[in-house]
Design a protein around this motif. Sequence first.
Motif, PDB file in Angstrom:
ATOM      1  N   GLY A  10       0.825  -1.193   0.000  1.00 62.00           N
ATOM      2  CA  GLY A  10       0.000   0.000   0.000  1.00 62.00           C
ATOM      3  C   GLY A  10       0.861   1.245   0.000  1.00 62.00           C
ATOM      4  N   TYR A  11       0.209   2.388   0.172  1.00 63.31           N
ATOM      5  CA  TYR A  11       0.879   3.685   0.137  1.00 63.31           C
ATOM      6  C   TYR A  11       0.519   4.491   1.384  1.00 63.31           C
ATOM      7  CZ  TYR A  11       1.717   2.469  -4.689  1.00 63.31           C
ATOM      8  OH  TYR A  11       2.131   1.820  -5.826  1.00 63.31           O
ATOM      9  N   VAL A  12       1.518   5.152   1.965  1.00 62.46           N
ATOM     10  CA  VAL A  12       1.303   5.992   3.146  1.00 62.46           C
ATOM     11  C   VAL A  12       0.504   7.216   2.723  1.00 62.46           C
ATOM     12  CG1 VAL A  12       2.403   7.381   4.946  1.00 62.46           C
ATOM     13  CG2 VAL A  12       3.428   5.197   4.249  1.00 62.46           C
ATOM     14  N   THR A  13      -0.667   7.403   3.348  1.00 61.38           N
ATOM     15  CA  THR A  13      -1.521   8.544   3.019  1.00 61.38           C
ATOM     16  C   THR A  13      -1.637   9.547   4.160  1.00 61.38           C
ATOM     17  OG1 THR A  13      -3.498   7.328   3.699  1.00 61.38           O
ATOM     18  CG2 THR A  13      -2.892   7.214   1.362  1.00 61.38           C
ATOM     19  N   SER A  14      -1.230   9.144   5.368  1.00 60.45           N
ATOM     20  CA  SER A  14      -1.250  10.073   6.496  1.00 60.45           C
ATOM     21  C   SER A  14      -0.259   9.602   7.554  1.00 60.45           C
ATOM     22  CB  SER A  14      -2.659  10.175   7.111  1.00 60.45           C
ATOM     23  OG  SER A  14      -3.038   8.951   7.685  1.00 60.45           O
ATOM     24  N   ILE A  15       0.165  10.553   8.377  1.00 60.32           N
ATOM     25  CA  ILE A  15       1.070  10.240   9.480  1.00 60.32           C
ATOM     26  C   ILE A  15       0.530  10.939  10.718  1.00 60.32           C
ATOM     27  CG2 ILE A  15       3.427  10.376  10.372  1.00 60.32           C
ATOM     28  CD1 ILE A  15       4.374  10.592   7.427  1.00 60.32           C
ATOM     29  N   GLY A  16       0.201  10.139  11.728  1.00 55.69           N
ATOM     30  CA  GLY A  16      -0.295  10.676  12.985  1.00 55.69           C
ATOM     31  C   GLY A  16       0.525  10.134  14.137  1.00 55.69           C
ATOM     32  N   THR A  17       0.034  10.312  15.344  1.00 59.67           N
ATOM     33  CA  THR A  17       0.738   9.807  16.521  1.00 59.67           C
ATOM     34  C   THR A  17      -0.237   9.061  17.426  1.00 59.67           C
ATOM     35  OG1 THR A  17       0.385  11.845  17.776  1.00 59.67           O
ATOM     36  CG2 THR A  17       2.420  11.695  16.480  1.00 59.67           C
ATOM     37  N   PHE A  18       0.337   8.245  18.303  1.00 55.42           N
ATOM     38  CA  PHE A  18      -0.446   7.452  19.241  1.00 55.42           C
ATOM     39  C   PHE A  18       0.282   7.430  20.577  1.00 55.42           C
ATOM     40  CE2 PHE A  18      -1.572   3.158  20.959  1.00 55.42           C
ATOM     41  CZ  PHE A  18      -2.914   3.409  21.187  1.00 55.42           C
ATOM     42  N   LEU A  19      -0.428   7.725  21.654  1.00 53.84           N
ATOM     43  CA  LEU A  19       0.101   7.714  23.024  1.00 53.84           C
ATOM     44  C   LEU A  19       1.338   8.587  23.213  1.00 53.84           C
ATOM     45  CD1 LEU A  19      -0.204   3.923  23.926  1.00 53.84           C
ATOM     46  CD2 LEU A  19      -1.725   5.785  24.585  1.00 53.84           C
ATOM     47  N   GLN A  20       1.475   9.610  22.404  1.00 53.76           N
ATOM     48  CA  GLN A  20       2.636  10.505  22.469  1.00 53.76           C
ATOM     49  C   GLN A  20       3.942   9.717  22.420  1.00 53.76           C
ATOM     50  OE1 GLN A  20       2.001  12.861  26.006  1.00 53.76           O
ATOM     51  NE2 GLN A  20       0.458  14.089  25.011  1.00 53.76           N
ATOM     52  N   GLN A  21       3.912   8.584  21.713  1.00 49.38           N
ATOM     53  CA  GLN A  21       5.075   7.698  21.662  1.00 49.38           C
ATOM     54  C   GLN A  21       5.372   7.197  20.251  1.00 49.38           C
ATOM     55  OE1 GLN A  21       4.702   4.209  24.113  1.00 49.38           O
ATOM     56  NE2 GLN A  21       6.837   3.658  23.877  1.00 49.38           N
ATOM     57  N   PHE A  22       4.332   6.822  19.507  1.00 50.41           N
ATOM     58  CA  PHE A  22       4.517   6.178  18.211  1.00 50.41           C
ATOM     59  C   PHE A  22       3.953   7.019  17.076  1.00 50.41           C
ATOM     60  CE2 PHE A  22       3.919   2.651  21.230  1.00 50.41           C
ATOM     61  CZ  PHE A  22       5.110   1.985  21.042  1.00 50.41           C
ATOM     62  N   TYR A  23       4.569   6.890  15.908  1.00 50.84           N
ATOM     63  CA  TYR A  23       3.945   7.370  14.682  1.00 50.84           C
ATOM     64  C   TYR A  23       2.970   6.291  14.229  1.00 50.84           C
ATOM     65  CZ  TYR A  23       7.420  11.067  14.203  1.00 50.84           C
ATOM     66  OH  TYR A  23       8.194  12.168  14.403  1.00 50.84           O
ATOM     67  N   ILE A  24       1.827   6.706  13.760  1.00 53.95           N
ATOM     68  CA  ILE A  24       0.863   5.802  13.146  1.00 53.95           C
ATOM     69  C   ILE A  24       0.717   6.238  11.697  1.00 53.95           C
ATOM     70  CG2 ILE A  24      -1.540   5.013  13.088  1.00 53.95           C
ATOM     71  CD1 ILE A  24       0.015   3.907  15.453  1.00 53.95           C
ATOM     72  N   TYR A  25       0.932   5.287  10.800  1.00 52.97           N
ATOM     73  CA  TYR A  25       0.879   5.556   9.372  1.00 52.97           C
ATOM     74  C   TYR A  25      -0.452   5.066   8.817  1.00 52.97           C
ATOM     75  CZ  TYR A  25       5.801   6.171  10.250  1.00 52.97           C
ATOM     76  OH  TYR A  25       6.994   6.605  10.771  1.00 52.97           O
ATOM     77  N   GLY A  26      -1.218   5.972   8.220  1.00 49.60           N
ATOM     78  CA  GLY A  26      -2.425   5.576   7.514  1.00 49.60           C
ATOM     79  C   GLY A  26      -1.982   5.041   6.167  1.00 49.60           C
ATOM     80  N   VAL A  27      -2.226   3.758   5.938  1.00 51.03           N
ATOM     81  CA  VAL A  27      -1.766   3.127   4.706  1.00 51.03           C
ATOM     82  C   VAL A  27      -2.970   2.709   3.880  1.00 51.03           C
ATOM     83  CG1 VAL A  27      -0.403   1.242   3.712  1.00 51.03           C
ATOM     84  CG2 VAL A  27       0.323   2.298   5.870  1.00 51.03           C
ATOM     85  N   ASP A  28      -2.990   3.171   2.630  1.00 51.74           N
ATOM     86  CA  ASP A  28      -4.055   2.816   1.702  1.00 51.74           C
ATOM     87  C   ASP A  28      -3.635   1.556   0.970  1.00 51.74           C
ATOM     88  OD1 ASP A  28      -6.160   2.708  -0.056  1.00 51.74           O
ATOM     89  OD2 ASP A  28      -5.704   4.601  -1.065  1.00 51.74           O
ATOM     90  N   PHE A  29      -4.297   0.449   1.294  1.00 42.57           N
ATOM     91  CA  PHE A  29      -4.048  -0.819   0.616  1.00 42.57           C
ATOM     92  C   PHE A  29      -5.022  -0.873  -0.567  1.00 42.57           C
ATOM     93  CE2 PHE A  29      -2.335  -1.471   4.826  1.00 42.57           C
ATOM     94  CZ  PHE A  29      -1.121  -2.087   4.546  1.00 42.57           C
ATOM     95  N   VAL A  30      -4.552  -0.417  -1.701  1.00 38.30           N
ATOM     96  CA  VAL A  30      -5.387  -0.204  -2.883  1.00 38.30           C
ATOM     97  C   VAL A  30      -6.071  -1.484  -3.342  1.00 38.30           C
ATOM     98  CG1 VAL A  30      -5.388   0.627  -5.269  1.00 38.30           C
ATOM     99  CG2 VAL A  30      -3.888   1.694  -3.582  1.00 38.30           C
TER     100      VAL A  30
ATOM    101  N   ASN B 109      -7.267  -4.025  -1.747  1.00 37.23           N
ATOM    102  CA  ASN B 109      -8.459  -4.435  -1.006  1.00 37.23           C
ATOM    103  C   ASN B 109      -9.349  -3.252  -0.625  1.00 37.23           C
ATOM    104  OD1 ASN B 109      -7.206  -3.310   1.263  1.00 37.23           O
ATOM    105  ND2 ASN B 109      -6.606  -5.276   2.114  1.00 37.23           N
ATOM    106  N   GLY B 110      -8.906  -2.045  -0.939  1.00 39.05           N
ATOM    107  CA  GLY B 110      -9.725  -0.863  -0.709  1.00 39.05           C
ATOM    108  C   GLY B 110      -9.785  -0.377   0.722  1.00 39.05           C
ATOM    109  N   TYR B 111      -8.859  -0.829   1.569  1.00 37.48           N
ATOM    110  CA  TYR B 111      -8.870  -0.433   2.977  1.00 37.48           C
ATOM    111  C   TYR B 111      -7.744   0.546   3.277  1.00 37.48           C
ATOM    112  CZ  TYR B 111     -11.827  -4.553   3.656  1.00 37.48           C
ATOM    113  OH  TYR B 111     -12.820  -5.490   3.582  1.00 37.48           O
ATOM    114  N   ARG B 112      -8.035   1.478   4.178  1.00 36.45           N
ATOM    115  CA  ARG B 112      -7.005   2.355   4.720  1.00 36.45           C
ATOM    116  C   ARG B 112      -6.888   1.998   6.192  1.00 36.45           C
ATOM    117  NH1 ARG B 112      -7.356   8.623   5.716  1.00 36.45           N
ATOM    118  NH2 ARG B 112      -5.286   8.909   6.570  1.00 36.45           N
ATOM    119  N   VAL B 113      -5.700   1.551   6.591  1.00 35.59           N
ATOM    120  CA  VAL B 113      -5.480   1.006   7.928  1.00 35.59           C
ATOM    121  C   VAL B 113      -4.332   1.741   8.597  1.00 35.59           C
ATOM    122  CG1 VAL B 113      -4.903  -1.103   9.195  1.00 35.59           C
ATOM    123  CG2 VAL B 113      -6.294  -1.247   7.139  1.00 35.59           C
ATOM    124  N   GLY B 114      -4.472   2.045   9.893  1.00 39.72           N
ATOM    125  CA  GLY B 114      -3.408   2.656  10.672  1.00 39.72           C
ATOM    126  C   GLY B 114      -2.452   1.590  11.177  1.00 39.72           C
TER     127      GLY B 114
END
Length: 98
Positions: free
Chosen positions: A52-72, A74-79
């Motif tokens: 898939g492709y990275v479509t967003s970058i966020g954070t979780f628990l002020q510790q980790f980056y969470i990457y929103g990945v578009d898995f084209v 199967n049509g899902y975008r998963v963190g």
Amino acid sequence: MKINRDSDTVELNGPPQFEYGQKVRSRKTVRNDGTFPGKDIGDILVKKGDEGYVTSIGTFLQQFYIYGVDFVANGYRVGMKARELEGMTPIDGADMGC
């Protein structure tokens, strides 16, 4: 009160490992934990090896980056966390061993 963390590493001390638009591959199978709408808990969202492709970058628990990945395919975008992904394309032309 001590906060239990996944590890002692705080990724947010450095830059994100992946960039917007970068092609990545899942290192693990990901199942719905109840936060993905329209799917039952336990349903497979991403299989190990899906690309898939990275479509967003966020954070979780002020510790980790969470990457929103578009898995084209199967049509899902998963963190996902960085440790759950591997880069398929180099960042800024650097060799990533792919």
